[in-house]
Scaffold this motif. Structure first.
Motif, PDB file in Angstrom:
ATOM      1  N   PRO A 204       0.824  -1.206   0.000  1.00  0.00           N
ATOM      2  CA  PRO A 204       0.000   0.000   0.000  1.00  0.00           C
ATOM      3  C   PRO A 204       0.855   1.251   0.000  1.00  0.00           C
ATOM      4  O   PRO A 204       2.078   1.197   0.175  1.00  0.00           O
ATOM      5  N   ASP A 205       0.202   2.397  -0.180  1.00  0.00           N
ATOM      6  CA  ASP A 205       0.962   3.640  -0.225  1.00  0.00           C
ATOM      7  C   ASP A 205       1.393   4.096   1.156  1.00  0.00           C
ATOM      8  O   ASP A 205       2.323   4.883   1.285  1.00  0.00           O
ATOM      9  N   ARG A 206       0.743   3.606   2.203  1.00  0.00           N
ATOM     10  CA  ARG A 206       1.087   3.997   3.563  1.00  0.00           C
ATOM     11  C   ARG A 206       1.109   2.766   4.464  1.00  0.00           C
ATOM     12  O   ARG A 206       0.456   1.776   4.207  1.00  0.00           O
ATOM     13  N   GLN A 207       1.894   2.865   5.546  1.00  0.00           N
ATOM     14  CA  GLN A 207       1.969   1.799   6.552  1.00  0.00           C
ATOM     15  C   GLN A 207       2.255   0.443   5.906  1.00  0.00           C
ATOM     16  O   GLN A 207       1.592  -0.554   6.187  1.00  0.00           O
ATOM     17  N   ALA A 208       3.252   0.423   5.025  1.00  0.00           N
ATOM     18  CA  ALA A 208       3.602  -0.793   4.305  1.00  0.00           C
ATOM     19  C   ALA A 208       4.636  -1.638   5.036  1.00  0.00           C
ATOM     20  O   ALA A 208       4.948  -2.742   4.596  1.00  0.00           O
ATOM     21  N   VAL A 209       5.209  -1.110   6.136  1.00  0.00           N
ATOM     22  CA  VAL A 209       6.170  -1.870   6.940  1.00  0.00           C
ATOM     23  C   VAL A 209       5.750  -1.799   8.394  1.00  0.00           C
ATOM     24  O   VAL A 209       4.925  -0.967   8.790  1.00  0.00           O
TER      25      VAL A 209
ATOM     26  N   LEU B  87      11.844  -8.322   7.169  1.00  0.00           N
ATOM     27  CA  LEU B  87      12.131  -9.244   6.083  1.00  0.00           C
ATOM     28  C   LEU B  87      11.876 -10.690   6.494  1.00  0.00           C
ATOM     29  O   LEU B  87      11.354 -11.492   5.713  1.00  0.00           O
ATOM     30  N   GLN B  88      12.227 -11.039   7.728  1.00  0.00           N
ATOM     31  CA  GLN B  88      12.056 -12.414   8.184  1.00  0.00           C
ATOM     32  C   GLN B  88      10.592 -12.823   8.285  1.00  0.00           C
ATOM     33  O   GLN B  88      10.271 -14.011   8.237  1.00  0.00           O
ATOM     34  N   LEU B  89       9.689 -11.842   8.390  1.00  0.00           N
ATOM     35  CA  LEU B  89       8.263 -12.168   8.408  1.00  0.00           C
ATOM     36  C   LEU B  89       7.785 -12.708   7.062  1.00  0.00           C
ATOM     37  O   LEU B  89       6.740 -13.351   6.989  1.00  0.00           O
ATOM     38  N   SER B  90       8.543 -12.427   5.998  1.00  0.00           N
ATOM     39  CA  SER B  90       8.130 -12.818   4.654  1.00  0.00           C
ATOM     40  C   SER B  90       8.751 -14.110   4.168  1.00  0.00           C
ATOM     41  O   SER B  90       8.460 -14.555   3.054  1.00  0.00           O
ATOM     42  N   THR B  91       9.633 -14.708   4.966  1.00  0.00           N
ATOM     43  CA  THR B  91      10.306 -15.917   4.507  1.00  0.00           C
ATOM     44  C   THR B  91      10.711 -16.779   5.695  1.00  0.00           C
ATOM     45  O   THR B  91      10.947 -16.274   6.796  1.00  0.00           O
ATOM     46  N   SER B  92      10.812 -18.065   5.459  1.00  0.00           N
ATOM     47  CA  SER B  92      11.305 -18.983   6.485  1.00  0.00           C
ATOM     48  C   SER B  92      12.819 -19.172   6.368  1.00  0.00           C
ATOM     49  O   SER B  92      13.430 -19.817   7.213  1.00  0.00           O
TER      50      SER B  92
ATOM     51  N   ARG C 200      10.191  -6.757   0.894  1.00  0.00           N
ATOM     52  CA  ARG C 200       9.362  -7.669   1.688  1.00  0.00           C
ATOM     53  C   ARG C 200       8.336  -8.359   0.809  1.00  0.00           C
ATOM     54  O   ARG C 200       8.100  -9.566   0.920  1.00  0.00           O
ATOM     55  N   ALA C 201       7.708  -7.599  -0.082  1.00  0.00           N
ATOM     56  CA  ALA C 201       6.650  -8.156  -0.917  1.00  0.00           C
ATOM     57  C   ALA C 201       7.164  -9.229  -1.863  1.00  0.00           C
ATOM     58  O   ALA C 201       6.446 -10.172  -2.201  1.00  0.00           O
TER      59      ALA C 201
END
Length: 235
Positions: A90-95, A105-110, A147-148
């Motif tokens: 999104p344009d805001r609050q993306a992290v 970053l670790q939230l997006s991968t094992s 992250r995405a």
């Protein structure tokens, strides 16, 4: 970074979105092909961000449908679409501002190896221990994009992904997005130079298609090279 396998097209069909008594999309139909970049252009209030959110499932349709790879996913939640490989920046609050760059970053991968996210954005390497909320706007956008794309993505939706980035980093980002084996949809106020023709990309860069929105309706659709030089998005 990883993506794919190519996630098929994603479409809005006769989509209407209302915020209270106000209708933001008036029967919008658009299709974003697989292995291509589709840009939703328009000034603030045009409906481009609402269209992106409708594809992501973060706003509900009052009428119409969302079709992904031939299947109607209108009733699927944003969480279900994410679990199926849709990534939304999104344009805001993306992290997550209270977490460090590494934790985001670790939230997006094992995987423990984060090089797939850091290689495209080496500027983030010395910032891994910093809390995301202390980063500059451009650094936060780099983190949000990385992250995405750290986990496999079939559809990638990004609202003004390069906002606040230095021009060389923005150019690098658009070139990266054109190499993904995924359906990529961007919301932008103006068509970035890196998405015109092959500029900023490679000879095999993904094709770029454009929809210009004006007050919740589609005013123009076509290839990036066909985009009018005078339009609401460039006034």
């Amino acid at each position: 970074m990883t993506s794919g396998p190519g996630g098929g097209s994603i479409q809005l069909r006769d989509a209407r979105v209302r915020y209270g008594p106000l209708e933001a999309l008036h029967g919008v139909t658009l299709a974003a092909p697989a292995r291509a970049v589709t840009v939703l252009l328009g000034p603030n209030g045009s409906g481009r961000t609402t269209a992106l959110r409708a594809l992501a499932g973060t706003v509900r349709l009052a009428a119409g449908s969302v079709v992904w790879d031939g299947a109607d996913v209108t009733r699927h939640t944003a969480h279900a679409r994410a679990a199926a490989g849709l990534r939304f920046v999104p344009d805001r609050q993306a992290v997550f501002a209270g977490l460090t760059v590494a934790e985001n970053l670790q939230l997006s991968t094992s995987k423990r190896d984060l090089s797939a996210a850091l290689d495209p954005y080496p500027e983030l390497r010395p910032l891994l221990a910093r809390r995301a909320g202390t980063l500059s706007g451009g650094e936060q956008r780099m983190l949000a994009v990385s992250r995405a794309l750290l986990a496999p993505a079939r559809v990638v939706l990004l609202d003004e992904p390069t906002q606040g980035m230095a021009p060389p980093v923005a150019t690098r980002t658009y070139a990266l997005l054109r190499t993904l084996d995924a359906c990529v949809v961007l919301a932008e106020q103006r068509l970035p130079p890196g998405l015109r023709g092959t500029q900023g990309g490679t000879p095999d860069a993904a094709p770029v298609f454009v929809y210009e929105l004006d007050r919740g309706t589609v005013a123009f659709r076509g290839e990036a090279t066909e985009t009018p030089t005078t339009s609401p998005a460039r006034e």
